[in-house]
Design a protein around this motif. Sequence first.
Motif, short mmCIF file in Angstrom:
data_model
loop_
_atom_site.label_atom_id
_atom_site.label_comp_id
_atom_site.label_asym_id
_atom_site.label_seq_id
_atom_site.Cartn_x
_atom_site.Cartn_y
_atom_site.Cartn_z
N GLY A 57 0.84 -1.20 0.00
CA GLY A 57 0.00 0.00 0.00
C GLY A 57 0.87 1.24 0.00
O GLY A 57 2.05 1.19 0.34
N ALA A 58 0.32 2.33 -0.42
CA ALA A 58 1.06 3.59 -0.48
C ALA A 58 0.08 4.73 -0.70
O ALA A 58 -1.06 4.51 -1.10
N THR A 59 0.54 5.94 -0.44
CA THR A 59 -0.30 7.11 -0.69
C THR A 59 -0.13 7.56 -2.14
O THR A 59 0.83 7.17 -2.81
N ALA A 60 -1.04 8.40 -2.59
CA ALA A 60 -0.93 8.95 -3.95
C ALA A 60 0.36 9.75 -4.10
O ALA A 60 1.01 9.70 -5.14
N THR A 61 0.75 10.45 -3.05
CA THR A 61 1.98 11.24 -3.10
C THR A 61 3.19 10.33 -3.24
O THR A 61 4.07 10.57 -4.08
N THR A 62 3.24 9.28 -2.45
CA THR A 62 4.37 8.35 -2.51
C THR A 62 4.46 7.69 -3.88
O THR A 62 5.55 7.58 -4.46
N LEU A 63 3.33 7.25 -4.41
CA LEU A 63 3.33 6.62 -5.73
C LEU A 63 3.70 7.63 -6.81
O LEU A 63 4.43 7.31 -7.74
N GLY A 64 3.19 8.85 -6.69
CA GLY A 64 3.49 9.89 -7.69
C GLY A 64 4.96 10.22 -7.77
O GLY A 64 5.47 10.58 -8.82
N GLU A 65 5.67 10.07 -6.65
CA GLU A 65 7.11 10.32 -6.64
C GLU A 65 7.87 9.25 -7.40
O GLU A 65 8.97 9.48 -7.86
N GLN A 123 -2.19 13.77 -8.86
CA GLN A 123 -3.63 13.77 -9.18
C GLN A 123 -4.00 12.58 -10.05
O GLN A 123 -5.05 11.96 -9.86
N ALA A 124 -3.14 12.25 -11.02
CA ALA A 124 -3.40 11.10 -11.88
C ALA A 124 -3.36 9.81 -11.07
O ALA A 124 -4.19 8.91 -11.26
N VAL A 125 -2.41 9.72 -10.16
CA VAL A 125 -2.32 8.54 -9.29
C VAL A 125 -3.58 8.43 -8.44
O VAL A 125 -4.17 7.36 -8.32
N ALA A 126 -4.02 9.53 -7.85
CA ALA A 126 -5.22 9.53 -7.01
C ALA A 126 -6.44 9.06 -7.81
O ALA A 126 -7.26 8.30 -7.30
N LYS A 127 -6.54 9.51 -9.04
CA LYS A 127 -7.67 9.12 -9.88
C LYS A 127 -7.62 7.61 -10.16
O LYS A 127 -8.64 6.91 -10.07
N HIS A 128 -6.44 7.09 -10.46
CA HIS A 128 -6.30 5.66 -10.71
C HIS A 128 -6.60 4.85 -9.45
O HIS A 128 -7.24 3.80 -9.52
N LEU A 129 -6.15 5.32 -8.30
CA LEU A 129 -6.44 4.62 -7.05
C LEU A 129 -7.95 4.59 -6.79
O LEU A 129 -8.47 3.59 -6.30
N GLY A 130 -8.63 5.67 -7.12
CA GLY A 130 -10.08 5.70 -6.96
C GLY A 130 -10.77 4.67 -7.83
O GLY A 130 -11.71 3.99 -7.39
N VAL A 131 -10.30 4.53 -9.06
CA VAL A 131 -10.88 3.52 -9.97
C VAL A 131 -10.62 2.13 -9.42
O VAL A 131 -11.51 1.27 -9.40
N LEU A 132 -9.39 1.88 -8.95
CA LEU A 132 -9.07 0.57 -8.38
C LEU A 132 -9.93 0.29 -7.15
O LEU A 132 -10.41 -0.82 -6.97
N ASP A 133 -10.12 1.29 -6.32
CA ASP A 133 -10.91 1.12 -5.10
C ASP A 133 -12.36 0.79 -5.42
O ASP A 133 -12.96 -0.09 -4.80
#
Length: 51
Positions: free
Chosen positions: A10-18, A25-35
């Motif tokens: 698991g990871a945050t959107a910020t951590t993955l974005g790095e 923002q793109a990571v957060a959107k993808h995580l939302g779709v996965l969720d």
Amino acid sequence: MLDLLLAHGGATATTLGERLPVTRQAVAKHLGVLDRGRPGAHEADGARAPL
């Protein structure tokens, strides 16, 4: 993204974005779709299960 999530448990959107060539923002959107696609992602009391 999935490889990073699985490798790090698991990871945050910020951590993955790095670590990815996309914005946080793109990571957060993808995580939302996965969720939304995960069965049992929301518990009966409305709490969210961790990714």
